[in-house]
Structures are given as C-alpha cells and as structure tokens.
Design a protein around this motif. Structure first.
Motif, short mmCIF file in Angstrom:
data_model
loop_
_atom_site.label_atom_id
_atom_site.label_comp_id
_atom_site.label_asym_id
_atom_site.label_seq_id
_atom_site.Cartn_x
_atom_site.Cartn_y
_atom_site.Cartn_z
N PRO A 29 8.16 5.91 3.34
CA PRO A 29 7.54 6.11 2.02
C PRO A 29 8.48 5.77 0.88
O PRO A 29 8.08 5.81 -0.28
CB PRO A 29 7.20 7.61 2.02
N GLY A 30 9.74 5.42 1.18
CA GLY A 30 10.66 5.01 0.13
C GLY A 30 11.95 5.80 0.14
O GLY A 30 12.09 6.80 0.84
N LYS A 49 8.61 14.27 -6.77
CA LYS A 49 8.64 13.04 -5.99
C LYS A 49 8.40 11.84 -6.91
O LYS A 49 7.55 11.90 -7.79
CB LYS A 49 7.56 13.06 -4.90
N GLU A 50 9.19 10.79 -6.69
CA GLU A 50 8.97 9.58 -7.47
C GLU A 50 7.91 8.72 -6.79
O GLU A 50 7.55 8.94 -5.63
CB GLU A 50 10.27 8.78 -7.62
N HIS A 51 7.41 7.70 -7.51
CA HIS A 51 6.33 6.87 -7.00
C HIS A 51 6.68 5.39 -7.21
O HIS A 51 7.44 5.04 -8.11
CB HIS A 51 5.02 7.22 -7.72
N LYS A 97 9.40 1.58 -10.01
CA LYS A 97 9.53 2.98 -9.66
C LYS A 97 9.19 3.85 -10.87
O LYS A 97 9.63 3.59 -11.98
CB LYS A 97 10.96 3.29 -9.22
N SER A 98 8.38 4.90 -10.63
CA SER A 98 8.10 5.90 -11.66
C SER A 98 8.90 7.15 -11.31
O SER A 98 8.77 7.68 -10.21
CB SER A 98 6.60 6.24 -11.70
N PRO A 99 9.74 7.63 -12.24
CA PRO A 99 10.58 8.80 -11.92
C PRO A 99 9.73 10.03 -11.60
O PRO A 99 8.60 10.17 -12.08
CB PRO A 99 11.39 9.02 -13.21
N GLU A 141 0.82 -1.21 0.00
CA GLU A 141 0.00 0.00 0.00
C GLU A 141 0.85 1.26 0.00
O GLU A 141 0.68 2.17 0.82
CB GLU A 141 -0.96 -0.02 1.19
N SER A 142 1.83 1.28 -0.91
CA SER A 142 2.67 2.45 -1.17
C SER A 142 3.64 2.77 -0.04
O SER A 142 4.20 3.87 0.01
CB SER A 142 1.81 3.69 -1.46
#
Length: 248
Positions: free
Chosen positions: A100-101, A131-133, A146-148, A84-85
């Motif tokens: 959060p990463g 912020k990346e996701h 990962k999305s830049p 969940e992120s």
C-alpha cells in the motif's frame, strides 16, 4: 568460434578477478513518490548466497542513495509500478509483491489543549489513525503524488498551550525504519484582533530507530502568549519507512 571463426580464433576467453569480492547490482527499475526516489534491482551479495531484489532510496536524484534491504529469491529482473492505489513489484520468478506504500503501520496520534494557561492539558482528543494517500500524476508513469496524513482539529476548544503524542506500532511483521521529517500544526487566532493571523509550527526529526512500539511526545506548545488560539489541523508530510512493506 562456431558463430564467427573470422572474429574468434579460440574458445578460451580471458577475464579479470576483482579482489576483494563485492556485491553486484543490475537491471534497474525506478519510481518516485512525492520526490522520494526508490531504485529496485537484481542483487547478488559478495558471499553469493542467492540473487534477490534489492532497493535503495534517496530524497534527491542528485544525492547518494541509501541501502534499504532485499526481498524475494531468484533472478528478479524487477519492475515497480503504481496502479489502483497499490504499488506492485513485478519479478521474473513466480513470486511478486504488492504494497500500500511506504507508510509506517500503524500511526496514531492525539492532541491536547490547555485552556487555562496553567501549563496543564485539560482536554485530549481520542487516539486517531493517520495515513497518507497516493495518486497518479498526469503525464507520468513513474512519478506518484502523495497527500500528507491530515487530522482536522477545529473541534478542539481554544487554548493557550497544546501538546501532541504520536504512537507508532509495527503491525506487519516486516522490519522497518521510520523517518519522520516534519510534523506541522496549524493554528488559527480566535480573537478579532488576531483574526488574520495564522501560525504554523514545524519540527524536524530524522532517522529514528524503530522498536516495536514507539511513542513520541511533544510537550506544551505555546503559539501565542497574548491571545488564545484554536488548532486548525495537523499534518505528517514526510513520514515514511525504508523497507518495502510487501507480501506475496
């Protein structure tokens, strides 16, 4: 001897002492975030203060891993998961950690355009947060996609020169060391003669030290000397920090 007298005829066990004393590591847990590998483990320093969770990281499973630090106290027997992120570092003691990463908080950027080809910026964007996701990879439990971090800049006017600034600020109170590998600016030609031409400029920066405030500026990018260009987007594909930004 009580368990098996036929096998053990004495209660005295022999052992070897390693000199000099060295750190001890064990009970490994791993996770990969877009190809950046992290190893978490029981860590006992040679000076034998207390056991804690330590971790290493590497850009390749076939290359040496770098020491990142340690966190917590007690015998952890850790595991690291993504759900969940959020990233969860579960340990045997009562204290667990969530993050959060591996993204530096906070990162802001702005981009300017020189429209008159006079080596001066006439128009700047507002400072924007980047912020990346992260997301699941189907079929994998310890591989995370990962999305830049992406900023769309198509609203900026066309121009001949461009400049961007990146502002990094420590906001969590945790020690961190950002590694900015790549910044990508994508341009799109404006004039019809250049309609099918796209230009991507990249710069690479490795292993920055991290004061509490860090501002990086790249001056006067000229993607074309003959035609005006329009900025399409800006990405930070590989900005991460080494320590786990965790809290109990």
């Amino acid at each position: 001897m009580k368990e098996n007298r036929d096998r053990f005829n004495t209660n005295v066990a022999g052992h070897e002492i390693h000199e000099p004393e060295q750190n001890a590591y064990g009970d490994w847990a791993a996770i990969s975030i877009a190809g950046q590998y992290y190893l978490f483990f029981d860590f006992v320093p040679a000076e034998r203060k207390s056991m804690s969770v330590g971790w290493f990281t590497s850009q390749s499973i076939d290359e040496p891993f770098k020491w990142c630090g340690n966190i917590g106290q007690g015998q952890p027997d850790p595991d690291i998961i993504f759900a969940e992120s959020q990233f969860y570092l579960a340990t045997q003691p009562q204290m667990d950690f969530v993050s959060p990463g591996p993204w530096v908080e906070s990162v802001k950027t702005r981009v300017g355009v020189g429209a008159d080809n006079d080596a001066k910026i006439e128009e700047w964007t507002e400072w924007q947060s980047a912020k990346e996701h992260y997301d699941y990879m189907p079929g994998f439990s310890k591989q995370v996609a990962k999305s830049p971090a992406l900023l769309k800049l198509s609203e900026l006017p066309e121009g001949y020169g461009f400049q961007f600034e990146i502002r990094i600020k420590a906001t969590t109170g945790k020690e961190s060391k950002p590694v900015l590998d790549t910044v990508t600016l994508a341009f799109q030609a404006v004039h019809e003669d250049w309609a099918r031409i796209h230009r991507i400029l990249q710069w690479t920066f490795l292993n920055w030290s991290f004061p509490r405030h860090l501002l990086f500026r790249l001056c006067w990018i000229v993607p074309s000397t003959r035609a005006a260009r329009r900025l399409a987007s800006m990405q930070f594909p590989d900005l991460y920090f080494l320590p786990l930004n965790g809290y109990s």
